[in-house]
Design a protein around this motif. Sequence first.
Motif, PDB file in Angstrom:
ATOM      1  N   LEU A 120      -1.534   6.415   7.388  1.00  0.00           N
ATOM      2  CA  LEU A 120      -2.470   7.626   7.478  1.00  0.00           C
ATOM      3  C   LEU A 120      -2.108   9.076   7.225  1.00  0.00           C
ATOM      4  N   ASN A 121      -0.753   9.121   7.245  1.00  0.00           N
ATOM      5  CA  ASN A 121      -0.292  10.662   7.213  1.00  0.00           C
ATOM      6  C   ASN A 121       0.277  10.907   5.747  1.00  0.00           C
ATOM      7  N   PRO A 122      -0.701  11.873   5.205  1.00  0.00           N
ATOM      8  CA  PRO A 122      -0.526  12.170   3.917  1.00  0.00           C
ATOM      9  C   PRO A 122       1.049  12.436   3.504  1.00  0.00           C
ATOM     10  N   ALA A 123       1.878  13.201   4.513  1.00  0.00           N
ATOM     11  CA  ALA A 123       3.375  13.449   4.119  1.00  0.00           C
ATOM     12  C   ALA A 123       3.945  12.511   3.843  1.00  0.00           C
ATOM     13  N   LEU A 124       3.639  11.025   4.147  1.00  0.00           N
ATOM     14  CA  LEU A 124       4.387   9.910   4.236  1.00  0.00           C
ATOM     15  C   LEU A 124       3.966   8.685   3.456  1.00  0.00           C
ATOM     16  N   SER A 125       2.590   8.890   2.855  1.00  0.00           N
ATOM     17  CA  SER A 125       1.958   7.829   2.511  1.00  0.00           C
ATOM     18  C   SER A 125       2.017   7.546   0.883  1.00  0.00           C
ATOM     19  N   SER A 126       3.033   8.375   0.181  1.00  0.00           N
ATOM     20  CA  SER A 126       3.123   8.132  -1.358  1.00  0.00           C
ATOM     21  C   SER A 126       1.747   8.211  -1.972  1.00  0.00           C
ATOM     22  N   GLY A 127       0.980   9.583  -1.626  1.00  0.00           N
ATOM     23  CA  GLY A 127      -0.250   9.710  -2.530  1.00  0.00           C
ATOM     24  C   GLY A 127      -1.440   9.373  -1.829  1.00  0.00           C
TER      25      GLY A 127
ATOM     26  N   LEU B 149      -6.739   8.067   5.147  1.00  0.00           N
ATOM     27  CA  LEU B 149      -7.394   7.282   4.206  1.00  0.00           C
ATOM     28  C   LEU B 149      -8.930   7.534   3.830  1.00  0.00           C
ATOM     29  N   THR B 150      -9.204   8.820   3.673  1.00  0.00           N
ATOM     30  CA  THR B 150     -10.699   9.138   3.527  1.00  0.00           C
ATOM     31  C   THR B 150     -10.543  10.143   2.251  1.00  0.00           C
ATOM     32  N   LYS B 151     -11.684  10.037   1.456  1.00  0.00           N
ATOM     33  CA  LYS B 151     -11.628  10.860   0.239  1.00  0.00           C
ATOM     34  C   LYS B 151     -12.633  12.163   0.740  1.00  0.00           C
ATOM     35  N   GLY B 152     -13.100  12.264   1.843  1.00  0.00           N
ATOM     36  CA  GLY B 152     -13.987  13.345   2.431  1.00  0.00           C
ATOM     37  C   GLY B 152     -13.162  14.246   3.527  1.00  0.00           C
ATOM     38  N   ALA B 153     -11.616  14.206   3.718  1.00  0.00           N
ATOM     39  CA  ALA B 153     -10.887  15.063   4.421  1.00  0.00           C
ATOM     40  C   ALA B 153     -11.513  16.120   5.053  1.00  0.00           C
ATOM     41  N   GLY B 154     -11.699  16.374   6.279  1.00  0.00           N
ATOM     42  CA  GLY B 154     -12.288  17.765   6.697  1.00  0.00           C
ATOM     43  C   GLY B 154     -13.751  17.328   7.245  1.00  0.00           C
ATOM     44  N   MET B 155     -14.478  17.066   6.268  1.00  0.00           N
ATOM     45  CA  MET B 155     -15.903  16.463   6.507  1.00  0.00           C
ATOM     46  C   MET B 155     -15.748  15.126   7.292  1.00  0.00           C
TER      47      MET B 155
ATOM     48  N   ALA C  50       0.757  -1.283  -0.110  1.00  0.00           N
ATOM     49  CA  ALA C  50      -0.087  -0.178   0.053  1.00  0.00           C
ATOM     50  C   ALA C  50       0.888   1.444  -0.022  1.00  0.00           C
ATOM     51  N   LEU C  51       2.006   1.072   0.663  1.00  0.00           N
ATOM     52  CA  LEU C  51       3.008   2.227   0.587  1.00  0.00           C
ATOM     53  C   LEU C  51       3.912   2.403  -0.456  1.00  0.00           C
ATOM     54  N   MET C  52       3.489   1.791  -1.583  1.00  0.00           N
ATOM     55  CA  MET C  52       4.518   1.603  -2.787  1.00  0.00           C
ATOM     56  C   MET C  52       6.013   1.163  -2.276  1.00  0.00           C
ATOM     57  N   ALA C  53       6.174   0.269  -1.484  1.00  0.00           N
ATOM     58  CA  ALA C  53       7.667   0.134  -1.046  1.00  0.00           C
ATOM     59  C   ALA C  53       8.550  -0.514  -2.055  1.00  0.00           C
ATOM     60  N   ASN C  54       9.924  -0.003  -1.789  1.00  0.00           N
ATOM     61  CA  ASN C  54      10.817  -0.610  -2.741  1.00  0.00           C
ATOM     62  C   ASN C  54      11.059  -1.994  -2.060  1.00  0.00           C
ATOM     63  N   MET C  55      11.096  -3.018  -2.949  1.00  0.00           N
ATOM     64  CA  MET C  55      10.998  -4.470  -2.653  1.00  0.00           C
ATOM     65  C   MET C  55      12.356  -5.017  -2.623  1.00  0.00           C
ATOM     66  N   LYS C  56      13.663  -4.498  -2.763  1.00  0.00           N
ATOM     67  CA  LYS C  56      14.779  -4.954  -2.569  1.00  0.00           C
ATOM     68  C   LYS C  56      15.107  -5.356  -1.049  1.00  0.00           C
ATOM     69  N   PRO C  57      14.885  -4.846  -0.150  1.00  0.00           N
ATOM     70  CA  PRO C  57      15.151  -4.977   1.327  1.00  0.00           C
ATOM     71  C   PRO C  57      14.570  -6.318   1.596  1.00  0.00           C
ATOM     72  N   TYR C  58      13.515  -7.095   0.740  1.00  0.00           N
ATOM     73  CA  TYR C  58      13.261  -8.332   1.303  1.00  0.00           C
ATOM     74  C   TYR C  58      13.607  -9.504   0.559  1.00  0.00           C
ATOM     75  N   ASP C  59      14.872  -9.012  -0.205  1.00  0.00           N
ATOM     76  CA  ASP C  59      15.590 -10.242  -1.153  1.00  0.00           C
ATOM     77  C   ASP C  59      16.447 -11.056  -0.072  1.00  0.00           C
ATOM     78  N   ASN C  60      16.014 -12.429  -0.220  1.00  0.00           N
ATOM     79  CA  ASN C  60      16.682 -13.384   0.498  1.00  0.00           C
ATOM     80  C   ASN C  60      18.053 -13.313   0.786  1.00  0.00           C
ATOM     81  N   ARG C  61      18.673 -13.123  -0.430  1.00  0.00           N
ATOM     82  CA  ARG C  61      20.215 -13.013  -0.337  1.00  0.00           C
ATOM     83  C   ARG C  61      20.691 -11.995   0.937  1.00  0.00           C
ATOM     84  N   LEU C  62      19.996 -10.861   1.054  1.00  0.00           N
ATOM     85  CA  LEU C  62      20.493  -9.904   1.747  1.00  0.00           C
ATOM     86  C   LEU C  62      20.427 -10.610   3.426  1.00  0.00           C
ATOM     87  N   HIS C  63      19.390 -11.225   3.598  1.00  0.00           N
ATOM     88  CA  HIS C  63      19.210 -11.746   4.946  1.00  0.00           C
ATOM     89  C   HIS C  63      20.412 -12.896   5.275  1.00  0.00           C
ATOM     90  N   GLU C  64      20.300 -13.752   4.093  1.00  0.00           N
ATOM     91  CA  GLU C  64      21.270 -14.831   4.467  1.00  0.00           C
ATOM     92  C   GLU C  64      22.661 -14.711   4.459  1.00  0.00           C
TER      93      GLU C  64
END
Length: 515
Positions: free
Chosen positions: A358-365, A370-376, A228-242
Amino acid sequence: MTITLKAKDLSTEEVVRVARHNEELQVASDCWQRIKRCRAMLEEKIHAKEIMYGVNTGIGEFSEIVLDDEQIKQFQKYLIYNHSAGIGEPFPVEFVRAAITTRINVHAHGHSGCRPDITETLIAFLNKGVTPVVCEKGSVAACGDLAPMSQVAMLLMGEGEAFYKGERLSAKEAMDKAGIPIPGLQARDGLSTINGSNFVAGISCLLLHDIENLMKHIDIAAAMSLEALMANMKPYDNRLHELRGFSGAVTCAENLRQVIAGSDLLDGKHKTRVQDAYSMRSTPQVVGAARDAIRYLHSQVSIEINGVGDNPIFLPESDTVLTGANFQGTPIALPLDMVAVAVNMVCVMAERRMNRLLNPALSSGLPAFLTKGAGMFSGMMLSQYTSDMLIVEQRILSHPASNQSIPAAADQEDFVSMGMNGVIKMRQILDNAYAIVGLELMAAAQALDFRDFKPGVGTAAAHSTIREVVDHLDVDRPLYPDHNNMKSLVQSNKIIEAVEKATGKSLRGSFTIGA
């Protein structure tokens, strides 16, 4: 299926099967021979008037007082009366059943000195559904779980209370209805029933089972949030952790990849950050460290439930009686504290990922809260408040119990483990954790509704399962039903089942390297 105790290879999962799922239990024939041989040795020593702690002496500070023949006959009864000194509401039935199961396995070694009738009666309690009523609080888990185990031993005299077929009855009535004879207590019988940390060990078996399922939910929730946060998936490569070598991190990363497999984020066509925040990219390292702590607790509990936790210990092969402190609960109490901290730690990370959703400054858009009616509308703003309250309670409960010794028994018992405090607070930590992880799952599902790419196969299965109990939050509504539904969903393990079915394989666990 009947589980056969052989003294040496009882698993934590077998304890769960007996305690929670009411599987029948029996003891191997060679174990009965050891029990009888040990009892014969004890009776010879009683006849020879050899001084033995807790048999023909008092206990604790009174261990130097030698009892006469008539006192020996009565001592076990008064020992159990005196130690039935707990307080509070009854333990859940499965907790008591787990404790009895582990105590039977101690007897199966043939070093406890009780009559076979005692072990047979404990087995009958399990197989015929008679569960002693045992107060939750009162054990310091050092001379064994004396107070709670004494309420178990009360039934051996036909006294106390028991649950039977959903009713709370007098012990005698419950045993009569179940057809269980009352064996009574003779020399050593009472102390051989109570003198081990069997409640701490038995409850730990159940907690470990449930913590393991919680950790799988942690991995699923993390995977959903990462997508949901459009993460970079490289940190989950098994080679890194092995390359680093920590098995818990390898396990977590593999589970994340399993859940995310098939996601559009893996094809490199979607723009992602070069490096994500720690609460995202260090998930395998942090959750992995928790898994390593859980594996250590599992190892310690496995040793305990297959060892001889008693005092004194009788060695028929060398005609020896050894007194010591094998009842001391610290070997479990200390790693319990570590796992309490570990579970809180991964819950803190879950809340931090939820914050990014939840934080629009951190959530990649993603839309604010998580509401379309922010404010209301405020969307899931208040869900974070709930999570934060639970996190603070987790932090309070994570304070160690094993360093809280208070001397007892005129300083004869001047260092105690407080392991019972450890399991009681671990139970509450786990209950809170179900809710905290449920809230992250709920937020991640809401966030994914705003994305237009194809999620991973496991992510989609988890999302679909969540939507069976919680609808998309289009306009504001009271959230407490959703929160409680999500907590119940996590406790049900249905999300795990859906993910494993969709991906075609089981998520990896913590207990065995390479599992």
